[in-house]
Design an enzyme around this catalytic site. Sequence first.
Site, PDB file in Angstrom:
ATOM      1  N   TYR A 184       0.749  -0.969  -0.190  1.00  0.00           N
ATOM      2  CA  TYR A 184      -0.013  -0.268   0.287  1.00  0.00           C
ATOM      3  C   TYR A 184       1.160   1.809   0.062  1.00  0.00           C
ATOM      4  O   TYR A 184       1.792   1.527   0.907  1.00  0.00           O
ATOM      5  CB  TYR A 184      -0.830   0.075   1.576  1.00  0.00           C
ATOM      6  CG  TYR A 184      -2.166  -1.086   1.219  1.00  0.00           C
ATOM      7  CD1 TYR A 184      -2.477  -2.013   0.149  1.00  0.00           C
ATOM      8  CD2 TYR A 184      -2.865  -1.393   2.446  1.00  0.00           C
ATOM      9  CE1 TYR A 184      -2.907  -2.405   0.153  1.00  0.00           C
ATOM     10  CE2 TYR A 184      -3.589  -1.723   2.449  1.00  0.00           C
ATOM     11  CZ  TYR A 184      -4.113  -3.128   1.650  1.00  0.00           C
ATOM     12  OH  TYR A 184      -5.145  -4.254   1.251  1.00  0.00           O
TER      13      TYR A 184
ATOM     14  N   SER B 188      -5.154 -13.815   0.914  1.00  0.00           N
ATOM     15  CA  SER B 188      -6.184 -12.838   0.090  1.00  0.00           C
ATOM     16  C   SER B 188      -6.089 -13.364  -1.594  1.00  0.00           C
ATOM     17  O   SER B 188      -4.893 -13.308  -1.797  1.00  0.00           O
ATOM     18  CB  SER B 188      -5.092 -11.365   0.214  1.00  0.00           C
ATOM     19  OG  SER B 188      -6.794 -10.654   0.006  1.00  0.00           O
TER      20      SER B 188
ATOM     21  N   PRO C   3     -16.049  -3.674   0.037  1.00  0.00           N
ATOM     22  CA  PRO C   3     -17.581  -3.563   0.172  1.00  0.00           C
ATOM     23  C   PRO C   3     -18.542  -2.848  -0.157  1.00  0.00           C
ATOM     24  O   PRO C   3     -19.629  -3.175  -0.314  1.00  0.00           O
ATOM     25  CB  PRO C   3     -18.499  -3.948   2.264  1.00  0.00           C
ATOM     26  CG  PRO C   3     -16.943  -2.943   2.059  1.00  0.00           C
ATOM     27  CD  PRO C   3     -15.762  -2.898   1.543  1.00  0.00           C
ATOM     28  N   LEU C   4     -18.293  -2.261  -0.114  1.00  0.00           N
ATOM     29  CA  LEU C   4     -18.552  -0.862  -1.585  1.00  0.00           C
ATOM     30  C   LEU C   4     -18.510  -1.130  -2.800  1.00  0.00           C
ATOM     31  O   LEU C   4     -18.564   0.040  -3.822  1.00  0.00           O
ATOM     32  CB  LEU C   4     -19.012   0.499  -0.867  1.00  0.00           C
ATOM     33  CG  LEU C   4     -19.470   0.711   0.664  1.00  0.00           C
ATOM     34  CD1 LEU C   4     -19.382   1.869   0.854  1.00  0.00           C
ATOM     35  CD2 LEU C   4     -20.969  -0.152   0.853  1.00  0.00           C
ATOM     36  N   ALA C   5     -17.397  -2.037  -3.192  1.00  0.00           N
ATOM     37  CA  ALA C   5     -17.417  -1.848  -4.472  1.00  0.00           C
ATOM     38  C   ALA C   5     -16.341  -1.160  -5.026  1.00  0.00           C
ATOM     39  O   ALA C   5     -17.487  -0.527  -6.393  1.00  0.00           O
ATOM     40  CB  ALA C   5     -18.901  -2.786  -5.154  1.00  0.00           C
TER      41      ALA C   5
ATOM     42  N   LYS D 120     -22.525   7.678  -4.826  1.00  0.00           N
ATOM     43  CA  LYS D 120     -21.438   8.723  -4.978  1.00  0.00           C
ATOM     44  C   LYS D 120     -21.384   8.774  -6.767  1.00  0.00           C
ATOM     45  O   LYS D 120     -21.962   9.748  -7.438  1.00  0.00           O
ATOM     46  CB  LYS D 120     -20.157   8.680  -4.547  1.00  0.00           C
ATOM     47  CG  LYS D 120     -19.035   7.661  -4.780  1.00  0.00           C
ATOM     48  CD  LYS D 120     -18.409   8.124  -4.998  1.00  0.00           C
ATOM     49  CE  LYS D 120     -17.332   7.330  -3.442  1.00  0.00           C
ATOM     50  NZ  LYS D 120     -15.713   7.805  -2.712  1.00  0.00           N
TER      51      LYS D 120
ATOM     52  N   ARG E 150     -10.713   8.157  -5.352  1.00  0.00           N
ATOM     53  CA  ARG E 150     -10.079   7.188  -5.823  1.00  0.00           C
ATOM     54  C   ARG E 150     -10.269   6.965  -7.485  1.00  0.00           C
ATOM     55  O   ARG E 150      -9.096   6.080  -7.895  1.00  0.00           O
ATOM     56  CB  ARG E 150     -10.431   5.696  -5.575  1.00  0.00           C
ATOM     57  CG  ARG E 150     -11.276   5.455  -5.157  1.00  0.00           C
ATOM     58  CD  ARG E 150     -11.033   3.826  -4.377  1.00  0.00           C
ATOM     59  NE  ARG E 150     -11.478   4.481  -2.732  1.00  0.00           N
ATOM     60  CZ  ARG E 150     -11.196   2.677  -1.293  1.00  0.00           C
ATOM     61  NH1 ARG E 150     -11.091   2.019  -1.572  1.00  0.00           N
ATOM     62  NH2 ARG E 150     -10.665   3.674  -0.168  1.00  0.00           N
TER      63      ARG E 150
ATOM     64  N   GLY F 143     -13.430   1.312   3.874  1.00  0.00           N
ATOM     65  CA  GLY F 143     -12.118   2.673   3.219  1.00  0.00           C
ATOM     66  C   GLY F 143     -13.214   3.693   3.938  1.00  0.00           C
ATOM     67  O   GLY F 143     -13.845   4.006   3.565  1.00  0.00           O
TER      68      GLY F 143
ATOM     69  N   GLN G 138     -17.756  10.296   6.281  1.00  0.00           N
ATOM     70  CA  GLN G 138     -17.900   9.258   5.360  1.00  0.00           C
ATOM     71  C   GLN G 138     -18.179   8.021   6.298  1.00  0.00           C
ATOM     72  O   GLN G 138     -18.986   7.323   6.111  1.00  0.00           O
ATOM     73  CB  GLN G 138     -17.370   9.099   4.258  1.00  0.00           C
ATOM     74  CG  GLN G 138     -17.103   8.355   3.494  1.00  0.00           C
ATOM     75  CD  GLN G 138     -16.002   7.427   2.879  1.00  0.00           C
ATOM     76  OE1 GLN G 138     -15.679   9.033   2.908  1.00  0.00           O
ATOM     77  NE2 GLN G 138     -16.022   6.728   1.603  1.00  0.00           N
TER      78      GLN G 138
END
Length: 327
Positions: free
Chosen positions: A54, A154, A211-213, A220, A230, A286, A292
Amino acid sequence: MEYRRLGRSGLKVSALSLGSWLTFGNQITDKVADELMGIAYDAGVNFFDNAEGYAGGRSEIVMGKILAAKKWDRESFVVSSKVFFGAEPKGPNRVGLSRKHVIEACNAALKRLQVDYLDLYFCHRPDKETPIEETVWAMNTLLQQGKILYWGTSEWSAGEIMQAIVVAKQYNLIGPTMEQPQYNLLERDKMEKDYLLLFEEHGLGTTIWSPLASGVLSGKYTSGAAKNTRMDMKGMEWLKEAALTESRLKKAKGLQDYADKLNIPIAKLALAWCLKNPNVSTVILGASKTEQLKQNLTALEAVPLLTDKVMEKIDKIMGTKPGWSPF
């Protein structure tokens, strides 16, 4: 906050956790990162997710400085790193899952995060160039040294995880405790089909990401409020191309309309849906803004609203349920 066992392990993780991909050391300032971690911790979040790859290692440096400054009791939080992609600078032995890189990457992560041990250490991707035996032994070396407490994978396939479990049993070693897969209303196959045997027979835990793809299910992109996301960051063209397809946006719009009828923010509904799956140990959030994060941390409130009727309606809108998913 609700706390769940990480699979069959004795470790308890908060049902909602905070991740740092694309944000810490990159999209947001260190000050905002500090505020986000403080808000999460005060809300009961005890798991903070990170990785060597990251922001080329900068994400772990930022998180490490915050952890050092906060002076939270070490027993009160769980922190992770992942090995595979390498931090900067890259090199032939600074990537992958060789014994050399697995161990050296762990030592480097400990320094960046300013902790004595990692609670969770993930193999960020499978490594086709390294024998699985080598990786399993390397992870067990770190376990014996007390540098990590649990190891996992992962974005591994069910077959690859099973292979690691078999190798561990063959040598009387400790196999993977958890997997970190992508899971959301648009990506369901692994969690609801592929991993079922791993859940039932081996008690695999999960720390799900996206989780929010990638924001598609945040509202948004369906409300026209998507600015400076992003997706607009340099080097993220691949994500934008994969995430913002016409089909995915159409499904998101349908979910948005249904969320409006339920009088629930779409993000809260999508997160609650993930939390409802009993095989989800924790949902990694995230965030780039404090408001948010505060809103998304209320997602557990919406879980009781997800009746069988509501779940069936969501499945009908999304059309993404695997053919024989029990969820």
